[in-house]
Design an enzyme around this catalytic site. Structure first.
Site, short mmCIF file in Angstrom:
data_model
loop_
_atom_site.label_atom_id
_atom_site.label_comp_id
_atom_site.label_asym_id
_atom_site.label_seq_id
_atom_site.Cartn_x
_atom_site.Cartn_y
_atom_site.Cartn_z
CB SER A 1 31.92 -21.99 -9.41
OG SER A 1 32.44 -22.05 -10.71
CE LYS B 1 36.91 -27.14 -15.82
NZ LYS B 1 35.54 -26.80 -16.20
N GLY C 1 4.25 2.17 19.75
CA GLY C 1 3.05 1.72 19.05
C GLY C 1 3.00 2.36 17.67
CB SER D 1 10.49 3.28 19.50
OG SER D 1 9.35 3.21 20.32
#
Lengths: 311, 634
Positions: free
Chosen positions: B32, B166, B468, B542
């Site tokens: 990161s 670092k 539907g 459906s």
């Protein structure tokens, strides 16, 4: 001896980076040509277009490339570019479609008076969209490279466009391995960047290695130029008038990148052969787009143009 | 030779030949912003001379304006691409960077580190030779380090560098570094057989990035760039594998030439080699190879070529040319790992397009065995995979394809999944092995076939699919249609959603994955009924386009008639004969279509019924006249 061992003996070295890039570009072109209904190759006459066209010829050899070339003309290119374009089209035996935005012609768009941003929008972005719609192209190859500009570095090789030609950087398709997803619905299209992974150095080295013809503007010679806003602008025709205090001078100059002549600045150089240009490029201390006014209009300007449909 | 020509040759000879001899290495950086990832890449670009003066000038100006490093250059600013990301100060997408050393050209895939960007990291990793995993020397092995290491091993990266960054903030301490190295090696040992190298460095100060650091004399390994210059290339490893080339394009300029174009993804080939064409299994041998360089003595992995074959065999796009003694396997059912990359979850039973090599087929998700917690590597039960989740599942294809196990050959064992409607790439997959069961069950040819059944009944079988909302009137209309068919002497059957859930599908609930399975089963039943010669009426909510599309593709083109019973939600809700909408509104009924579960209306149904304008009988008549128009009824 096994097949592998024998072949390895014949081919003892690793492929070079140029061989890898060349094969990747060819792979992309073949994939898109196979999966698209009406592909087209954008042809802008510059060195990247020259390389892309050369790769297309290799990709489909001994057949000709199975698509036409499209030049979206702004009418403000250098004279040498027009001459080169017509010679190339005759040599490669591919169809060349030239499209000029008729609205822009009617408005008499002038990059000097209207500024680079409006000129580019009307003559290039709108012109391009008109041409793609007119011919119903569903895939357009472009010569852009990821090393050119920050927003390009994130664009996919196969870059999806809505039916309004818009690019949505937040909603790009993941691209894995060498599996390219070229699918789209009717009216939608893809922009394809086979040179995505090439750098400017690669392009020049490849031109040198393959002896690819390029416009003579890339080679230095004495040309009439004016110094304007710190840039050297070539006076290519009578449409450019000198402002008070400007003087026309003959300087030995060449161009690292080519666009519309009022928006493209020259650099002073003695590199008058291809080999010298390559040597100078490898030693260059400034990036090529430094000479392009379009990138500097506003912060993130290229990204904004790409949203709107610019290549 | 003319003077000009002599001069040109001299210039060319003076030009460093090794510029053309550089090889290409692709690597991935995982970590990161906090780990100093952007600073590390910026430092590599800067140190290798990849930056131009105007880029350095811009960086200098940006560093003053919005940098976080005081008067020093803030290399992180070089790498943030898009405006929105710049404002948020994070890298969201995969970005690619380019630089070179004296011997190699590098392509860097710069991907974000957080868990919500797993898909980006996987994309970047899929083409990488090397993964650089960043570790903060003060923080050591974090959850993120474990996740990145797991993902790198999953995608098969063979060389991992742990950049212990670092070190300047850890007093350049050897003991600290050795402790971290030991911890990491112990953790990573079970992950796989990738080589692991640990390098102590400081991206900010430039220690051990380009050259060996004098501040860490106790470290005698390579600097990061020295490592990248010498590590083995994946393409060379692939060149030693068996020959594989997916055919992308059949090159046929005229009747005299027929070539097969594609990239050799592994192995090598030369004229005379015997090849097997998968999945057909035919064999022949190579006549000629056209490489981009036109030399045709031999071609190796990584080259795009055109190959001509000795015999006239049937080869088309999507087939794979393989070495005949060790060809790719062929199967249509697999166990795979899937990395899901879309906001819409992957559902069991749903079908997607699958692209492998140059072939695109239909794949249906079978049983999901487990998903993996990417932080703990724990295996969890799953019915679906959400965005960025990784799981192991079975998949079934509609036709056999050529493949190798991903671990053996990632170029031939990796695939992508594409949504049929949005055309988005929604997942990536890695093939483990073929499931052999499919090879032992063969289709039994039956003499009394669909045509015979239909002729006996003197009718044209089909599926009339009613979709539907609940209470839209599907079953009422379907019922009327069936009554009329009966009167006309037609053989039909009505499959009703509620009724089928009492028997065949009583084990299913109403979650998305269950709804997909519900429709898959009724589709298969409807297909059997069409085979039996029946006019089959299916009355199911459906709700998903995908499954209705699947049903359509399983039937012949003119056998599927979709009827959209188009009743607005407000109207259906006001009818509410079973009181279900009221329950759903109260929260007593979950996953109710139209309330808290979506309904995807058909875009181009064959028939649309507006129940606010037509009575059930009128609707039935209009359906019957459409069936007549389509030649199903006479």
């Amino acid at each position: 001896m096994s097949n592998h061992a024998e072949a390895r003996q014949l081919h003892t070295r690793s492929l070079t980076h140029l061989e890898r890039l060349e094969s990747e570009s060819i792979h992309i072109m073949r994939e898109v040509a196979a999966e698209s209904e009406r592909p087209v190759m954008m042809y802008s006459i510059g060195k990247d277009s020259s390389v892309m066209l050369h790769l297309a010829q290799k990709a489909f050899h001994p057949s000709p490339p199975p698509f036409p070339l499209l030049h979206v003309d702004t009418t403000w290119k250098f004279q040498e570019m027009y001459a080169f374009r017509d010679a190339v089209a005759a040599r490669v035996g591919m169809d060349l479609i030239v499209h000029i935005n008729p609205d822009g012609l009617a408005m008499n768009i002038d990059p000097f008076a209207d500024g680079s941003s409006r000129h580019t929008d009307v003559m290039k972005t709108q012109g391009l969209k008109q041409a793609l719609d007119k011919y119903q192209f569903d895939a357009a190859f472009g010569g852009a490279r990821r090393d050119e500009e920050k927003s390009r570095a994130k664009e996919r090789i196969i870059s999806f466009r809505t039916s309004q030609h818009r690019w949505d950087p937040k909603n790009q398709r993941p691209e894995l391995w060498q599996l390219y997803n070229t699918r789209k619905s009717k009216g939608e299209s893809i922009r394809v960047f086979p040179l995505s992974n090439w750098t400017e150095r690669d392009v020049w080295q490849y031109i040198q290695l393959e002896q690819i013809p390029i416009v003579s503007l890339y080679l230095a010679k004495p040309r009439p130029v004016v110094r304007r806003d710190g840039a050297l602008i070539m006076v290519d025709d009578e449409r450019m008038s000198l402002a008070r205090g400007e003087t026309l001078q003959m300087l030995k100059v060449r161009f690292r990148t080519l666009g519309c002549y009022p928006l493209t600045s020259a650099i002073e150089s003695d590199a008058d052969t291809l080999d010298l240009v390559v040597a100078e490029t490898l030693a260059a201390r400034s990036s090529e787009r430094e000479g392009r006014a379009i990138d500097k209009d506003s912060a993130g300007s290229m990204e904004k143009k790409k949203h709107e449909g610019y290549f | 030779m003319t003077i000009a020509a002599t001069k040109a040759v001299e210039q060319r000879d003076a030009y460093p030949e090794k510029e053309y001899q550089k090889s290409l290495l692709r690597f991935l950086t995982c970590g990161s912003v906090d780990d100093g990832k952007s600073t590390l890449i910026g430092r590599l670009l800067y140190g290798s001379g990849a930056l131009f003066q105007d880029q350095i000038d811009t960086l200098t100006a940006d560093s003053k304006n919005s940098g976080t490093q005081g008067d020093n250059l803030d290399f992180a600013l070089l790498l943030d691409g898009l405006t929105a990301e710049r404002e948020q100060g994070i890298t969201i997408d995969v970005a690619y960077r380019y630089f070179s050393s004296a011997v190699r050209q590098f392509i860097v895939a710069d991907t974000p580190g957080h868990e919500q960007y797993t898909r980006n990291m996987i994309s970047g990793a899929s083409t990488a030779d090397v993964a650089i995993i960043l570790m903060d020397a003060r923080k050591g092995l974090l959850t993120q380090t474990r996740r990145h290491s797991y993902l790198a091993s999953l995608i098969g990266i063979r060389h991992v560098v742990v950049a212990v960054n670092k070190m300047d903030l850890a007093d350049y301490s050897e003991s600290r570094f050795r402790k971290l190295e030991q911890e990491y090696r112990a953790f990573a040992a079970p992950l796989g057989d990738a080589t692991i190298s640990c390098i102590p460095l400081s991206a900010l100060e430039g220690d051990n990035i380009i050259e060996a650091s004098e501040r860490m004399p106790w470290y005698d390994g390579p600097s990061l760039l020295q490592y990248l210059d010498s590590v083995d290339l994946e393409i060379d490893r692939l060149a030693d594998q068996s020959f594989r080339m997916p055919v992308q394009w059949v090159n046929r300029p005229d009747s005299d030439f027929r070539g097969y174009s594609g990239m050799i993804v592994s192995g090598s080939a030369k004229p005379g080699d015997q090849v097997r064409i998968q999945p057909s299994g035919r064999t022949t041998h190579i006549s000629t190879i056209i490489t981009p360089g036109e030399k045709n003595d031999v071609a190796v992995a990584g080259q795009s070529v055109t190959i001509t074959l000795a015999d006239e065999v049937d080869v088309s796009r999507g087939d794979m040319l393989c070495t005949s003694d060790l060809p790719a396997e062929v199967a249509d059912k697999f166990e795979v790992t899937i990395i899901w990359m879309n906001e819409q979850p992957m559902l069991r039973g749903r079908s997607y397009l699958l692209k492998i090599g140059a072939r695109t087929v239909t794949a249906t998700i079978g049983q999901i065995k487990h998903k993996v917690n990417v932080n703990t590597l724990e295996e969890l039960a799953a019915k679906q995979l959400d965005l960025n989740e990784i799981g192991v599942t079975d998949i079934v294809l509609d036709q056999p394809v050529a493949f190798d196990a991903y671990q053996k050959n990632p170029q031939v064992g990796g695939f992508i999944l594409i949504d049929r409607f949005t055309n988005n790439t929604v997942g990536a997959g890695l093939i483990h092995f073929a499931l052999r069961r499919s090879q032992n069950i063969h289709w039994q040819a039956i003499d009394v076939n669909k045509q015979a059944q239909a002729e006996q009944k003197q009718q044209k079988p089909c599926v009339v699919w009613f979709t539907g909302l609940s209470a839209s009137g599907k079953s009422t209309v379907a019922n009327c249609v069936q009554q009329r068919l009966y009167e006309m002497g037609r053989h039909s059957y009505l499959l009703d959603g509620d009724n089928v859930r009492h028997g065949l599908n009583k084990d299913l609930g109403f979650k998305d994955a269950d709804r997909v399975e519900n429709i898959r089963r009724v589709t298969e039943v409807a297909r059997l009924m069409v085979d039996a010669g029946l006019i089959t009426l299916v009355s199911f909510i459906s709700p998903f386009r995908s499954e209705r599309q699947m049903a359509r593709t399983l039937l012949e083109e003119d056998e599927f008639i979709e009827v959209f019973v188009d009743t607005p939600l407000a109207v259906a809700e006001s009818r509410d004969p079973k009181g279900l909408y009221r329950k759903a509104r109260r929260g007593d009924l979950l996953n109710f279509t139209g309330i808290d579960s979506p309904y995807e209306a058909p875009e181009n149904p064959e028939i649309r019924i507006d129940t606010t304008a037509l009575s059930a009988v009128e609707a039935a008549e209009s359906i019957l006249s459409e069936l007549t128009r389509r030649g199903i009824l006479d």
